[in-house]
Design an enzyme around this catalytic site. Structure first.
Site, PDB file in Angstrom:
ATOM      1  N   CYS A   1       7.293   0.886  23.437  1.00  0.00           N
ATOM      2  CA  CYS A   1       8.445   0.009  23.318  1.00  0.00           C
ATOM      3  C   CYS A   1       9.214   0.396  22.064  1.00  0.00           C
ATOM      4  O   CYS A   1       8.634   0.913  21.112  1.00  0.00           O
ATOM      5  CB  CYS A   1       7.978  -1.443  23.177  1.00  0.00           C
ATOM      6  SG  CYS A   1       8.193  -2.396  24.685  1.00  0.00           S
TER       7      CYS A   1
ATOM      8  N   CYS B   1       3.913  -2.914  28.464  1.00  0.00           N
ATOM      9  CA  CYS B   1       2.908  -2.885  27.390  1.00  0.00           C
ATOM     10  C   CYS B   1       1.986  -4.108  27.453  1.00  0.00           C
ATOM     11  O   CYS B   1       0.950  -4.132  26.792  1.00  0.00           O
ATOM     12  CB  CYS B   1       3.585  -2.839  26.022  1.00  0.00           C
ATOM     13  SG  CYS B   1       4.679  -1.444  25.775  1.00  0.00           S
TER      14      CYS B   1
ATOM     15  N   CYS C   1       0.866 -14.098  26.490  1.00  0.00           N
ATOM     16  CA  CYS C   1       0.144 -13.842  25.231  1.00  0.00           C
ATOM     17  C   CYS C   1      -0.411 -15.132  24.637  1.00  0.00           C
ATOM     18  O   CYS C   1      -1.272 -15.091  23.747  1.00  0.00           O
ATOM     19  CB  CYS C   1       1.059 -13.162  24.210  1.00  0.00           C
ATOM     20  SG  CYS C   1       1.704 -11.580  24.760  1.00  0.00           S
TER      21      CYS C   1
ATOM     22  N   CYS D   1       3.786  -9.020  23.484  1.00  0.00           N
ATOM     23  CA  CYS D   1       5.075  -9.387  22.919  1.00  0.00           C
ATOM     24  C   CYS D   1       5.449  -8.388  21.823  1.00  0.00           C
ATOM     25  O   CYS D   1       4.601  -8.014  21.010  1.00  0.00           O
ATOM     26  CB  CYS D   1       5.025 -10.802  22.349  1.00  0.00           C
ATOM     27  SG  CYS D   1       5.266 -12.065  23.605  1.00  0.00           S
TER      28      CYS D   1
ATOM     29  N   CYS E   1      10.741   2.193  26.448  1.00  0.00           N
ATOM     30  CA  CYS E   1      11.224   3.553  26.717  1.00  0.00           C
ATOM     31  C   CYS E   1      10.092   4.396  27.305  1.00  0.00           C
ATOM     32  O   CYS E   1       9.141   4.734  26.589  1.00  0.00           O
ATOM     33  CB  CYS E   1      11.749   4.181  25.423  1.00  0.00           C
ATOM     34  SG  CYS E   1      12.336   5.868  25.677  1.00  0.00           S
TER      35      CYS E   1
ATOM     36  N   HIS F   1       8.516 -10.397  25.550  1.00  0.00           N
ATOM     37  CA  HIS F   1       7.296  -9.867  26.146  1.00  0.00           C
ATOM     38  C   HIS F   1       7.627  -8.621  26.961  1.00  0.00           C
ATOM     39  O   HIS F   1       8.543  -8.648  27.782  1.00  0.00           O
ATOM     40  CB  HIS F   1       6.657 -10.927  27.050  1.00  0.00           C
ATOM     41  CG  HIS F   1       5.328 -10.501  27.598  1.00  0.00           C
ATOM     42  ND1 HIS F   1       4.136 -10.675  26.912  1.00  0.00           N
ATOM     43  CD2 HIS F   1       5.012  -9.875  28.757  1.00  0.00           C
ATOM     44  CE1 HIS F   1       3.144 -10.188  27.631  1.00  0.00           C
ATOM     45  NE2 HIS F   1       3.643  -9.699  28.759  1.00  0.00           N
TER      46      HIS F   1
HETATM   47 ZN   LIG Z   1       3.839 -11.915  25.351  1.00  0.00          ZN
HETATM   48 ZN   LIG Z   2       6.801  -1.872  26.290  1.00  0.00          ZN
END
Ligand SMILES: [Zn+2]
Ligand SMILES: [Zn+2]
Length: 322
Positions: free
Chosen positions: A161, A144, A130, A147, A155, A140
């Site tokens: 997340c 996805c 990131c 972060c 999940c 992180h």
């Molecule tokens: Zn990150």
């Molecule tokens: Zn995630």
């Protein structure tokens, strides 16, 4: 490896668009289908038969039916709201603010708010994908590709997340799921025993009730274990990631105390929000911004957990980079 390096293929991948991958909706479809199936079996084969039991007239059975329905409906509605909020509410990201931006030449020098967690080298933690300095408890997520603030875990069942802003909805989802599944499991026993004892019970009815009981048992067991684990973690002020780090300490000394432990009440407020009235409702926000965290030992210097290269440092004194 520095951010954007040509040698780092992950750094070149763009941030994933939310809900951009259709296949990741499959677990959600599976959960919704299982829940719908269980609810329809419970209502059609148990509740409605209790309420409409007239031959012989059984007022006590009707009262049981209405009582169970009055618990089942609100618990299911709250469960669905929590599920939708778990999916839609973003757990929180590092702000797009220049003060969080990581430039390789900065090393440990940053305008970002001071953190308690640093790398073993003494440098501030940063995310190479990131290109940002990491706040405490931020990690992180490779699924996805961003972060996540106070990341607990990713999940797949909610295609999201679990982190700072949706942890409350996740806990409440487990809580209302446990109520629902246990209610179905234990109250539908009556219908199960009844259909076994009555030889004229149609095969379809017996099959549906058996199937519903098995499904309720499996879901109740799974949800209860997860709920118990998360209540224990929450009471100790730990995230799942922090728990896993502490489970495998490099120095061999297991220690499940968190530096962010604010006492049970403080830990509950940190997740459910300051207003106790909203604790059991999928409303309100947790305390704090997910970027900075209070700890009762903030000014002490000691290893935070001795794992994963994360250590605590004296607040306000950034050690020189090496
Ligand atoms: Zn990150
Ligand atoms: Zn995630």
């Amino acid at each position: 490896m520095e951010p954007g390096s040509l040698l780092d293929p992950e750094a070149l991948q763009p941030r994933r668009e939310r809900f951009g991958e259709k296949l990741k909706f499959l677990p959600i479809v599976y959960v919704v289908a299982a829940k719908l199936m269980l609810a329809s079996i419970y209502l059609s084969q148990h509740i409605f038969k209790l309420i409409s039991r007239q031959e012989p007239w059984d007022a006590a059975a009707q009262l049981r039916g209405w009582t169970q329905l009055s618990i089942f409906v609100p618990a299911t509605v709250l469960l669905l709201i929590c599920y939708v909020r778990c999916i839609l509410v973003h757990p929180g990201e590092i702000p797009d603010d220049p003060k969080w931006e990581y430039l390789p030449r900065d090393r440990g020098v940053t305008m970002a708010p001071l953190s308690q967690e640093v790398k073993r080298t003494g440098e501030r933690r940063h995310c190479k994908w990131c290109g940002k300095f990491k706040p405490d408890r931020c990690h992180h997520c490779r699924v996805c590709r961003t972060c996540i603030l106070k990341m607990d875990h990713h999940c797949p069942w909610i295609y999201n997340c679990v982190g700072h802003y949706n942890y409350k909805f996740f806990i409440l989802l487990l809580f209302y799921s446990a109520i629902d599944c246990h209610l179905i499991l234990w109250t539908m026993m009556e219908s199960l025993i009844r259909c076994i004892s009555l030889p004229q019970t149609p095969f379809e009815e017996m099959f549906l009730i058996f199937f519903g009981e098995i499904l309720a048992f499996v879901m109740a067991a799974l949800v209860s274990v997860f709920l118990g684990m998360h209540l224990w973690l929450m009471a100790r002020g730990l995230t799942t990631i922090e728990f896993c780090e502490k489970s495998l300490p490099k120095d061999g000394n297991r220690n499940f105390n968190s530096v962010y432990d604010l006492g049970i009440l403080g830990n509950l407020r940190a997740v459910f929000g300051a207003n106790v009235v909203f604790w059991f409702l999928p409303l309100g926000l947790p305390e704090g911004d997910g970027l900075t965290f209070i700890s009762d030992e903030t000014c002490l210097t000691k290893d935070m957990d001795g794992t994963n290269g994360i250590r605590r440092q004296i607040l306000g004194a950034l050690p020189p980079s090496q």
